[in-house]
Design a protein around this motif. Structure first.
Motif, PDB file in Angstrom:
ATOM      1  N   GLU A  55     -10.445  17.503  -2.599  1.00 47.72           N
ATOM      2  CA  GLU A  55     -11.423  16.553  -2.074  1.00 47.72           C
ATOM      3  C   GLU A  55     -11.047  15.188  -2.642  1.00 47.72           C
ATOM      4  OE1 GLU A  55     -14.466  17.716  -0.089  1.00 47.72           O
ATOM      5  OE2 GLU A  55     -12.813  19.146   0.113  1.00 47.72           O
ATOM      6  N   VAL A  56     -10.676  14.261  -1.773  1.00 44.08           N
ATOM      7  CA  VAL A  56     -10.199  12.946  -2.199  1.00 44.08           C
ATOM      8  C   VAL A  56     -11.254  11.908  -1.839  1.00 44.08           C
ATOM      9  CG1 VAL A  56      -8.363  11.232  -2.010  1.00 44.08           C
ATOM     10  CG2 VAL A  56      -7.808  13.676  -1.841  1.00 44.08           C
ATOM     11  N   VAL A  57     -11.759  11.204  -2.844  1.00 45.69           N
ATOM     12  CA  VAL A  57     -12.831  10.220  -2.662  1.00 45.69           C
ATOM     13  C   VAL A  57     -12.298   8.835  -3.016  1.00 45.69           C
ATOM     14  CG1 VAL A  57     -15.116   9.471  -3.436  1.00 45.69           C
ATOM     15  CG2 VAL A  57     -14.609  11.923  -3.207  1.00 45.69           C
ATOM     16  N   THR A  58     -12.501   7.872  -2.126  1.00 47.01           N
ATOM     17  CA  THR A  58     -12.099   6.499  -2.375  1.00 47.01           C
ATOM     18  C   THR A  58     -13.332   5.607  -2.324  1.00 47.01           C
ATOM     19  OG1 THR A  58      -9.944   6.906  -1.348  1.00 47.01           O
ATOM     20  CG2 THR A  58     -10.594   4.609  -1.640  1.00 47.01           C
ATOM     21  N   VAL A  59     -13.526   4.826  -3.373  1.00 48.67           N
ATOM     22  CA  VAL A  59     -14.668   3.912  -3.487  1.00 48.67           C
ATOM     23  C   VAL A  59     -14.101   2.490  -3.543  1.00 48.67           C
ATOM     24  CG1 VAL A  59     -16.698   3.274  -4.852  1.00 48.67           C
ATOM     25  CG2 VAL A  59     -15.946   5.669  -4.771  1.00 48.67           C
ATOM     26  N   VAL A  60     -14.374   1.683  -2.530  1.00 54.38           N
ATOM     27  CA  VAL A  60     -13.820   0.323  -2.471  1.00 54.38           C
ATOM     28  C   VAL A  60     -14.758  -0.626  -3.207  1.00 54.38           C
ATOM     29  CG1 VAL A  60     -13.008  -1.527  -0.989  1.00 54.38           C
ATOM     30  CG2 VAL A  60     -12.692   0.851  -0.288  1.00 54.38           C
ATOM     31  N   MET A  61     -14.220  -1.258  -4.250  1.00 62.47           N
ATOM     32  CA  MET A  61     -15.006  -2.175  -5.070  1.00 62.47           C
ATOM     33  C   MET A  61     -14.882  -3.615  -4.599  1.00 62.47           C
ATOM     34  SD  MET A  61     -16.191   0.058  -7.147  1.00 62.47           S
ATOM     35  CE  MET A  61     -17.048  -1.094  -8.192  1.00 62.47           C
ATOM     36  N   ASP A  62     -13.708  -3.972  -4.090  1.00 62.15           N
ATOM     37  CA  ASP A  62     -13.466  -5.354  -3.663  1.00 62.15           C
ATOM     38  C   ASP A  62     -12.293  -5.363  -2.691  1.00 62.15           C
ATOM     39  OD1 ASP A  62     -13.947  -8.128  -3.638  1.00 62.15           O
ATOM     40  OD2 ASP A  62     -12.442  -8.496  -5.184  1.00 62.15           O
ATOM     41  N   GLY A  63     -12.337  -6.267  -1.703  1.00 66.43           N
ATOM     42  CA  GLY A  63     -11.251  -6.375  -0.738  1.00 66.43           C
ATOM     43  C   GLY A  63     -11.383  -5.359   0.385  1.00 66.43           C
ATOM     44  N   GLU A  64     -10.236  -5.053   1.022  1.00 64.29           N
ATOM     45  CA  GLU A  64     -10.214  -4.146   2.161  1.00 64.29           C
ATOM     46  C   GLU A  64      -9.079  -3.134   2.018  1.00 64.29           C
ATOM     47  OE1 GLU A  64      -9.956  -6.203   5.868  1.00 64.29           O
ATOM     48  OE2 GLU A  64     -11.769  -7.397   5.522  1.00 64.29           O
ATOM     49  N   LEU A  65      -9.286  -1.962   2.628  1.00 65.36           N
ATOM     50  CA  LEU A  65      -8.278  -0.915   2.622  1.00 65.36           C
ATOM     51  C   LEU A  65      -8.230  -0.296   4.015  1.00 65.36           C
ATOM     52  CD1 LEU A  65      -6.376   0.682   0.599  1.00 65.36           C
ATOM     53  CD2 LEU A  65      -8.160   2.436   0.625  1.00 65.36           C
ATOM     54  N   THR A  66      -7.038  -0.254   4.605  1.00 68.19           N
ATOM     55  CA  THR A  66      -6.863   0.360   5.924  1.00 68.19           C
ATOM     56  C   THR A  66      -6.376   1.793   5.756  1.00 68.19           C
ATOM     57  OG1 THR A  66      -6.378  -1.756   6.984  1.00 68.19           O
ATOM     58  CG2 THR A  66      -5.659   0.236   8.134  1.00 68.19           C
ATOM     59  N   HIS A  67      -7.122   2.717   6.342  1.00 62.71           N
ATOM     60  CA  HIS A  67      -6.808   4.144   6.269  1.00 62.71           C
ATOM     61  C   HIS A  67      -6.390   4.639   7.647  1.00 62.71           C
ATOM     62  CE1 HIS A  67      -7.576   8.507   5.582  1.00 62.71           C
ATOM     63  NE2 HIS A  67      -8.008   8.461   6.827  1.00 62.71           N
ATOM     64  N   GLY A 114       0.805  -1.204   0.000  1.00 62.23           N
ATOM     65  CA  GLY A 114       0.000   0.000   0.000  1.00 62.23           C
ATOM     66  C   GLY A 114       0.841   1.258   0.000  1.00 62.23           C
ATOM     67  N   PHE A 115       0.163   2.368   0.212  1.00 64.29           N
ATOM     68  CA  PHE A 115       0.792   3.678   0.179  1.00 64.29           C
ATOM     69  C   PHE A 115       1.148   4.107   1.598  1.00 64.29           C
ATOM     70  CE2 PHE A 115      -2.165   3.444  -3.383  1.00 64.29           C
ATOM     71  CZ  PHE A 115      -1.379   3.853  -4.445  1.00 64.29           C
ATOM     72  N   PRO A 116       2.413   4.392   1.881  1.00 60.64           N
ATOM     73  CA  PRO A 116       2.781   4.894   3.209  1.00 60.64           C
ATOM     74  C   PRO A 116       2.254   6.306   3.423  1.00 60.64           C
ATOM     75  CG  PRO A 116       4.661   5.013   1.732  1.00 60.64           C
ATOM     76  CD  PRO A 116       3.570   4.307   0.978  1.00 60.64           C
ATOM     77  N   GLN A 117       2.454   6.824   4.609  1.00 58.52           N
ATOM     78  CA  GLN A 117       1.969   8.166   4.961  1.00 58.52           C
ATOM     79  C   GLN A 117       2.448   9.188   3.931  1.00 58.52           C
ATOM     80  OE1 GLN A 117       0.163   7.842   7.705  1.00 58.52           O
ATOM     81  NE2 GLN A 117      -0.385   9.884   8.350  1.00 58.52           N
ATOM     82  N   HIS A 118       1.504   9.991   3.409  1.00 59.08           N
ATOM     83  CA  HIS A 118       1.839  11.006   2.408  1.00 59.08           C
ATOM     84  C   HIS A 118       0.864  12.170   2.536  1.00 59.08           C
ATOM     85  CE1 HIS A 118      -1.133   8.326   0.533  1.00 59.08           C
ATOM     86  NE2 HIS A 118      -1.526   9.368  -0.170  1.00 59.08           N
ATOM     87  N   PRO A 119       1.243  13.366   2.071  1.00 61.94           N
ATOM     88  CA  PRO A 119       0.419  14.563   2.291  1.00 61.94           C
ATOM     89  C   PRO A 119      -0.560  14.834   1.159  1.00 61.94           C
ATOM     90  CG  PRO A 119       2.548  15.219   1.445  1.00 61.94           C
ATOM     91  CD  PRO A 119       2.588  13.714   1.562  1.00 61.94           C
ATOM     92  N   HIS A 120      -1.622  15.571   1.495  1.00 67.25           N
ATOM     93  CA  HIS A 120      -2.548  16.154   0.530  1.00 67.25           C
ATOM     94  C   HIS A 120      -2.886  17.567   0.987  1.00 67.25           C
ATOM     95  CE1 HIS A 120      -3.636  12.617  -1.899  1.00 67.25           C
ATOM     96  NE2 HIS A 120      -3.607  11.914  -0.781  1.00 67.25           N
ATOM     97  N   ALA A 121      -3.275  18.407   0.046  1.00 67.41           N
ATOM     98  CA  ALA A 121      -3.758  19.756   0.381  1.00 67.41           C
ATOM     99  C   ALA A 121      -4.661  20.245  -0.731  1.00 67.41           C
ATOM    100  CB  ALA A 121      -2.591  20.729   0.580  1.00 67.41           C
ATOM    101  N   SER A 133      -2.223   7.329   5.226  1.00 65.20           N
ATOM    102  CA  SER A 133      -1.704   6.133   4.571  1.00 65.20           C
ATOM    103  C   SER A 133      -2.874   5.267   4.147  1.00 65.20           C
ATOM    104  CB  SER A 133      -0.773   5.351   5.501  1.00 65.20           C
ATOM    105  OG  SER A 133      -1.487   4.885   6.646  1.00 65.20           O
ATOM    106  N   GLU A 134      -2.661   4.465   3.101  1.00 67.58           N
ATOM    107  CA  GLU A 134      -3.675   3.543   2.582  1.00 67.58           C
ATOM    108  C   GLU A 134      -2.985   2.208   2.316  1.00 67.58           C
ATOM    109  OE1 GLU A 134      -6.274   6.231  -0.402  1.00 67.58           O
ATOM    110  OE2 GLU A 134      -4.102   6.381  -0.657  1.00 67.58           O
ATOM    111  N   THR A 135      -3.369   1.179   3.049  1.00 66.51           N
ATOM    112  CA  THR A 135      -2.694  -0.102   2.918  1.00 66.51           C
ATOM    113  C   THR A 135      -3.700  -1.245   2.823  1.00 66.51           C
ATOM    114  OG1 THR A 135      -2.492  -0.287   5.331  1.00 66.51           O
ATOM    115  CG2 THR A 135      -0.618   0.663   4.131  1.00 66.51           C
ATOM    116  N   ASN A 136      -3.305  -2.268   2.107  1.00 71.60           N
ATOM    117  CA  ASN A 136      -4.059  -3.515   2.042  1.00 71.60           C
ATOM    118  C   ASN A 136      -3.382  -4.496   2.986  1.00 71.60           C
ATOM    119  OD1 ASN A 136      -5.280  -5.939   1.450  1.00 71.60           O
ATOM    120  ND2 ASN A 136      -4.715  -5.964  -0.715  1.00 71.60           N
ATOM    121  N   ASP A 137      -3.966  -4.676   4.154  1.00 74.40           N
ATOM    122  CA  ASP A 137      -3.341  -5.502   5.188  1.00 74.40           C
ATOM    123  C   ASP A 137      -3.823  -6.944   5.159  1.00 74.40           C
ATOM    124  OD1 ASP A 137      -2.035  -3.211   5.980  1.00 74.40           O
ATOM    125  OD2 ASP A 137      -3.468  -2.739   7.577  1.00 74.40           O
TER     126      ASP A 137
END
Length: 239
Positions: free
Chosen positions: A64-76, A54-61, A103-107
């Motif tokens: 508007e960030v939208v995440t739509v999970v279609m399958d599996g799991e994502l840890t935020h 997955g993606f380690p800790q990273h910045p945004h500014a 961060s966004e990871t598939n654990d």
């Protein structure tokens, strides 16, 4: 104006052996000055994350960030002290505003499939905030289900600071849906599975159709199809 962009003309990216992405707009190492944004929609990425990655800790500014999970799991996990495990049917909205990190990871051991959309907000300098919700959209049949919106009249949907709405849609073979729009709006349809006619333009899996100056977007199933429809104002947001 109706423009078909077939899957073969879109940008595919890989990071090592753990991430596969399909970028519908300029993003990361893909740059096309004619394909920067669509109204306030700045990114639409279709991604597959392998297990234990997955993606380690990273910045945004100022996004508007939208995440739509279609399958599996994502840890935020984020700098606002949120820690959430998102599952299929869940939608997450992050107002990065003046700045935050996450961060966004598939654990898990299985793949995770998701869509991530970035919208330029209605105004700058918003306080960072977070929201997630189970929208239960994956069982839709012959209808559109809003999964995130800037319309306060739509209830039980995560709210974004953009005059935009994202819908998940399904059409059976031979069935159709008419989406009413206005000439001051734009519509993007991205086909997730199957085959469909979009205002009589044939689109197959991973194709996208961009429409402007329409009154109706007609969505007809050539075969059973699922798709994402993004409704945005025609005016681009520029900072």
């Amino acid at each position: 104006m109706i423009k078909l962009i077939p899957a073969s003309e879109q940008h595919n990216a890989r990071v090592g052996d753990w991430l596969e992405s399909r970028y519908l707009f300029s993003f990361a190492d893909y740059y096309d000055p004619s394909n920067i944004q669509f109204g306030p929609l700045r990114a639409l990425n279709h991604e597959w994350i392998k297990g234990r990655n997955g993606f380690p800790q990273h910045p945004h500014a100022e996004m508007e960030v939208v995440t739509v999970v279609m399958d599996g799991e994502l840890t935020h996990k984020d700098s606002l002290n949120n820690e959430v495990v998102l599952k299929a049917g869940d939608v997450q909205r992050m107002t990065s505003g003046t700045g935050f990190t996450h961060s966004e990871t598939n654990d898990t051991d299985n793949d995770t499939e998701l869509l991530q959309l970035w919208f330029l907000p209605n105004k700058r300098g918003l306080a960072p905030s977070y929201e997630n919700m189970n929208v239960d959209f994956l069982d839709a049949k012959d209808k559109l289900i809003p999964v995130v919106t800037g319309q306060k009249v739509l209830e039980n949907v995560p709210f974004i600071n953009s005059n935009s709405t994202v819908y998940y849609g399904h059409v059976s073979q031979g069935e159709g849906i008419d989406f009413k729009t206005f000439k001051i709006r734009k519509t993007l349809v991205y086909v997730l599975s199957g085959s469909m006619l979009i205002n009589n333009v044939e689109a197959d899996r991973n194709d996208q159709v961009r429409l402007e100056s329409q009154d109706i977007v007609s969505l007809h199933g050539n075969a059973e199809a699922t798709f994402i429809l993004v409704d945005v104002p025609a005016t681009e947001v520029n900072y």
